[in-house]
Design an enzyme around this catalytic site. Structure first.
Site, mmCIF file in Angstrom:
data_model
loop_
_atom_site.group_PDB
_atom_site.id
_atom_site.type_symbol
_atom_site.label_atom_id
_atom_site.label_comp_id
_atom_site.label_asym_id
_atom_site.label_seq_id
_atom_site.Cartn_x
_atom_site.Cartn_y
_atom_site.Cartn_z
ATOM 1 N N ASN A 1 0.826 -1.208 0.000
ATOM 2 C CA ASN A 1 0.000 0.000 0.000
ATOM 3 C C ASN A 1 0.861 1.258 0.000
ATOM 4 O O ASN A 1 1.681 1.371 -0.921
ATOM 5 C CB ASN A 1 -1.147 -0.037 1.009
ATOM 6 N N ASP A 2 0.717 2.152 0.933
ATOM 7 C CA ASP A 2 1.266 3.516 0.821
ATOM 8 C C ASP A 2 2.742 3.589 0.421
ATOM 9 O O ASP A 2 3.560 2.850 0.966
ATOM 10 C CB ASP A 2 1.199 4.237 2.175
ATOM 11 N N GLN B 1 4.520 0.438 2.199
ATOM 12 C CA GLN B 1 3.826 -0.459 3.129
ATOM 13 C C GLN B 1 3.691 -1.820 2.459
ATOM 14 O O GLN B 1 3.197 -1.911 1.321
ATOM 15 C CB GLN B 1 2.454 0.110 3.470
#
Ligand code: DQQ
Length: 493
Positions: free
Chosen positions: A41-42, A58
């Site tokens: 993710n991020d 992430q």
């Protein structure tokens, strides 16, 4: 760890071979970065170090689902071609990050690369730091973590995580993402002489959850970023409520005496697929943003696939003289262009549809300049099956003042979410519609007239959904010029 040039070259070759093997999956992007096999993710800790760009992210090494967050690590000479490296940060049992290393940033602390990240232990989410002595490969966590023991006293916060730090004349500053109960999202400002001892300054900016115009700024702000741009400052936040991740929002304003006064508020991208953006400043002075492109299909479909999360293409940010945030793809992406096709001065009659002969594909860049003659709606048809059963539309609606990616007929699969995502957008008198569209299998990224971005995820079920066309209703259009390139895979041997 000593990562000799030879080891690095072998890692890169192995990585590229694995990526190529996985590209059998028809939804797997080929020129957007994503890790080989598991969840991402991020973007985190974006930094340029000794000429190389570093992207941390992430990462869950345990599967194609969110959980047990680590920081993955990739490097690139040009923000286009990436080499995935060993994990940079993992939870340490018995420590303040034993349940996860959540998002944060990287800074150059007088020659020492330093992360500020959120350590998770049970319900607690607190700021931690780590440093590297080997050019960002391995990281040592500070023995004094967490470096801030609790959210500010007397503030009823609903969240306290994610970090952006910068240096001013009198020391280091950081903002932490937060939300103040019954008030709204917040970015909380701290100051430090050394990145270890932090003092709370006050809120840098607080949203108002009772206001919905020009957009609702939610009850919590994740992943704040704060930086100078042109003659102003920009605060970027990822807006959410208790349940949902909503969108990236930008607040452009003035920063003076450690107080920020926002003047304009806007979407960084359409609500939906693009979230948790972060920026870096590179050695060419460019402020470059990357964001996480979320999957838009069922969790079961993700777990059964080869991908769960993709990094956006890098965008260069700038400000127009009136303070509008401008976003454009980085020029280096042009290195991936192959097999050019061009179309000049196509006239499309009212309520017309035009197929572009020979225009098709799943990994493309399309650049179009369209002149509207009183058209109500005009746009592109992407990934169209020959009978039109599947297609995704990029629509400029003049009457509604909106730009939309309509993916409602993008797939016959029940697993795909097939949403319609819009942004407020209006052409000025006499302004051409200028679209720059990147198709990369399940990813569509649209840049419109330098000032609007729309990202969508689409999961075509038909292998022949490859056509590209145009349409108009209510008036006619002249397509002054349309250029199209096949885009090379970044993992090509
Ligand atoms: N993702 C991270 C958090 C952040 C959220 C955890 C945003 O640090 O708030 O994976 O997507």
């Amino acid at each position: 760890m000593d990562l000799s040039a030879e080891v690095a070259a072998r890692l890169a070759a192995g990585e590229a071979a694995l990526q190529r093997a996985l590209s059998e999956d028809p939804h797997r992007p080929t020129y957007h970065f994503l890790p080989v096999a598991t969840w991402m993710n991020d973007p985190n800790g974006l930094i340029q170090w000794q000429g190389q760009y570093h992207l941390f992210y992430q990462y869950n090494p345990n599967g194609l689902f969110w959980g047990t967050m680590h920081w993955g690590h990739a490097t690139s000479p040009d923000l286009v071609h990436w080499t995935d490296l060993p994990i940079a940060l993992a939870p340490t049992p018995g420590s303040p990050d034993e349940d996860g290393v959540f998002s944060g940033c990287a800074v150059d602390h007088d020659g020492t690369p330093t992360f500020i990240y959120t350590g998770v232990r049970g319900e607690e989410q607190l700021p931690c730091i780590a440093t590297s002595e080997d050019d960002l490969l391995t990281w040592q966590k500070h023995p004094g973590n967490p470096v801030i023991a609790a959210p500010p006293e007397g503030l009823d916060t609903v969240m306290f995580r994610d970090h952006a730090a910068w240096r001013e004349e009198d020391g280091w500053y950081q903002v932490i993402g937060s939300g103040i109960r019954d008030v709204g999202g917040a970015a909380l400002l701290y100051r430090s002489p050394d990145l270890v001892r932090w003092e709370y300054v006050g809120p840098l900016c607080v949203g108002d959850a009772s206001r919905t115009e020009p957009l609702w700024t939610g009850t919590m702000w994740e992943c704040p970023d704060f930086f100078p741009l042109g003659d102003r400052h920009v605060l970027v936040v990822s807006v959410r409520d208790e349940e949902n991740l909503l969108y990236g929002a930008s607040l452009v304003g003035r920063y003076q005496g450690h107080a920020f006064t926002p003047e304009a508020l806007g979407y960084v991208d359409t609500p939906g697929s693009f979230y948790a953006p972060q920026t870096l400043l590179d050695d060419q002075g460019r402020r470059i943003m990357l964001g996480w492109l979320r999957e838009e299909r069922s969790v079961d479909a993700q777990v059964a696939s080869s991908l769960a999360g993709v990094m956006s293409l890098p965008r260069v940010l700038s400000l127009s003289p009136d303070g509008t945030l401008l976003m454009n793809p980085i020029a280096e992406l042009e290195r991936l262009r192959r097999d050019h096709q061009a179309y000049d001065n196509l006239e499309i009659v009212p309520s017309g549809i035009a197929a572009l002969p020979g225009a098709e594909g799943e990994c493309l860049e399309i650049v179009a300049e369209i002149e509207s003659h009183d058209a109500d709606r005009v746009g592109l048809r992407l990934r169209r099956s020959p009978d039109g059963e599947e297609e995704t539309l990029v629509v400029y609606d003049h009457g509604d003042g909106a730009l939309t990616v309509d993916a409602s007929r993008s797939s016959l699969s029940q697993d795909a979410h097939r949403g319609v995502q819009s942004l407020p957008f209006r052409l000025k008198d006499g302004e051409l519609l200028r679209l720059r569209v990147y198709l990369d299998r399940s990813v569509i990224e649209v840049f419109a007239n330098d000032r609007a971005c729309l990202t969508a995820r689409v999961y075509q079920s038909r292998p022949d959904s490859r056509g590209i066309g145009l349409f108009v209703s209510g008036g006619s259009i002249t397509v002054r010029r349309l250029d199209l390139w096949r885009m090379a895979s970044i993992w090509e041997a």
